[in-house]
Design a protein around this motif. Sequence first.
Motif, short mmCIF file in Angstrom:
data_model
loop_
_atom_site.label_atom_id
_atom_site.label_comp_id
_atom_site.label_asym_id
_atom_site.label_seq_id
_atom_site.Cartn_x
_atom_site.Cartn_y
_atom_site.Cartn_z
N UNK A 103 0.83 -1.21 0.00
CA UNK A 103 0.00 0.00 0.00
C UNK A 103 0.86 1.25 0.00
N UNK A 104 1.95 1.21 0.75
CA UNK A 104 2.84 2.37 0.81
C UNK A 104 3.53 2.59 -0.54
N UNK A 105 3.97 1.50 -1.17
CA UNK A 105 4.63 1.62 -2.46
C UNK A 105 3.68 2.23 -3.49
N UNK A 106 2.44 1.75 -3.52
CA UNK A 106 1.46 2.29 -4.47
C UNK A 106 1.19 3.77 -4.20
N UNK A 124 15.17 -3.46 -5.81
CA UNK A 124 15.16 -4.63 -4.92
C UNK A 124 13.78 -5.13 -4.53
N UNK A 125 12.84 -5.07 -5.43
CA UNK A 125 11.50 -5.57 -5.13
C UNK A 125 10.94 -6.24 -6.37
N UNK A 126 9.92 -7.05 -6.16
CA UNK A 126 9.28 -7.73 -7.28
C UNK A 126 8.23 -6.81 -7.91
N UNK A 127 8.20 -6.75 -9.23
CA UNK A 127 7.23 -5.92 -9.94
C UNK A 127 5.92 -6.70 -10.06
N UNK A 128 4.96 -6.34 -9.23
CA UNK A 128 3.67 -7.02 -9.26
C UNK A 128 2.81 -6.43 -10.38
N UNK A 129 1.81 -7.17 -10.84
CA UNK A 129 0.90 -6.62 -11.86
C UNK A 129 0.25 -5.31 -11.41
N UNK A 132 2.77 -2.53 -11.84
CA UNK A 132 3.01 -2.29 -13.27
C UNK A 132 1.83 -1.55 -13.91
N UNK A 133 0.61 -1.94 -13.55
CA UNK A 133 -0.57 -1.31 -14.11
C UNK A 133 -0.62 0.19 -13.75
N UNK A 134 -0.29 0.50 -12.51
CA UNK A 134 -0.33 1.91 -12.09
C UNK A 134 0.76 2.72 -12.79
N UNK A 135 1.97 2.15 -12.87
CA UNK A 135 3.07 2.85 -13.54
C UNK A 135 2.75 3.06 -15.02
N UNK A 136 2.14 2.05 -15.64
CA UNK A 136 1.79 2.15 -17.06
C UNK A 136 0.69 3.18 -17.27
N UNK A 151 8.08 -11.13 -16.21
CA UNK A 151 6.71 -10.98 -16.71
C UNK A 151 6.54 -9.75 -17.60
N UNK A 152 7.26 -8.69 -17.26
CA UNK A 152 7.07 -7.42 -17.97
C UNK A 152 8.38 -6.96 -18.62
N UNK A 153 8.25 -6.26 -19.73
CA UNK A 153 9.42 -5.74 -20.44
C UNK A 153 9.86 -4.43 -19.81
N UNK A 154 10.70 -4.54 -18.80
CA UNK A 154 11.19 -3.37 -18.08
C UNK A 154 12.71 -3.42 -18.05
N UNK A 155 13.38 -2.35 -18.42
CA UNK A 155 14.85 -2.35 -18.35
C UNK A 155 15.31 -2.58 -16.91
N UNK A 156 16.42 -3.29 -16.76
CA UNK A 156 16.90 -3.60 -15.42
C UNK A 156 18.42 -3.61 -15.39
N UNK A 157 18.96 -3.48 -14.18
CA UNK A 157 20.39 -3.58 -13.96
C UNK A 157 20.64 -4.25 -12.62
N UNK A 158 21.53 -5.22 -12.60
CA UNK A 158 21.80 -6.01 -11.40
C UNK A 158 23.09 -6.80 -11.62
#
Length: 337
Positions: A103-106, A124-129, A132-136, A151-158
């Motif tokens: 809830x805080x993240x949203x 450092x967190x999992x991208x939940x649907x 992703x829906x809110x960001x989109x 699950x989603x096409x998001x650029x990443x670095x790790x």
Amino acid sequence: MKATIRDVAKLAGVSISTVSRVMNSPQSVVESKRRKVLEAVEQLSYQPNSFARGLIYRKSFTLGLLIPDIENMYYAGIIRGMQEACNKLGYSLMICNTDRESARLLSYIDTFHEKQVDGIVFASDRMSPEYYEKLSAYRIPVVMLSSHSDEFEIPSIEVDDEAAAYDAVKYLIGLGHQRIAMMGFNDVNSVSGPPRLKGYLRALSDGGIDAASLLGRVKHAAHYFEHAYEAAHELFMEYPDTTAVFCVADEFAMGTISYLKDQGVSVPGQVSVIGFDNVRMAGIYIPKLTTIAQPTFELGYRSAEKLHELITTGQTEIMREKLLHKLIIRESAGTVS
């Protein structure tokens, strides 16, 4: 009275938009006009206003960073690297600590939208649907840091978590250890936990050790020193013959060593311990930690650069970027006594 962009434009005999281009993209302005603007800037001691730039370019020149735990030592290097890149690229940085609460993240995503941040680094967190829906819906560019999404096409670095864990356990095996335990994350949303477990098991198998026979020695802790201390108690009560422990975080390694010291067990004399991250405390703790170093400054720096690339071009050259880890040999791991 402080000079404004309008004052500079009037003195230089150019438009406000020309002054803005000189401030932000000087190569796009002919030399004669650029020289007039710069002379006016110097004469008036003008300092560009970020809000004014935002009105012109419809950008806030601000990046957002979502991290799950600001008390975690790992994020100090990340934040420092991001801040350095932001200074270079002309952005401010807004940091929000989620405490791993959905809830805080949203809510913070809503805040970033209201503040009109140009992009978000999601660490450092999992991208939940739901995320992703809110960001989109808000059309906010996002780069994932120390995480990725299958699950989603998001650029990443790790870093390559599996390969890093493999190298840590391989090193312990090379020191003659066979009964190697693992202190892992118990967070079901952990992105790095599963590949580090996979690396641990693969290294055991490749080292000729029956990995299945050691599964009971895989213990899990939450996120802090005291949780690892408790998990170490459970581990050594059940398996007192354990000679080495691979910990998925330096704080876990410190908690494990602290427990062993309280029991009168010497490290590395009787039990070897290896950590992961190479936070600043790793080189100060006694014994100094042998650990897997993540390039935290570079991860933070590159995440900001990668997000800037996504903001300005709509894409990134490398979708899933991985930086190199390194085994740092110090004092907490030794040969079997």
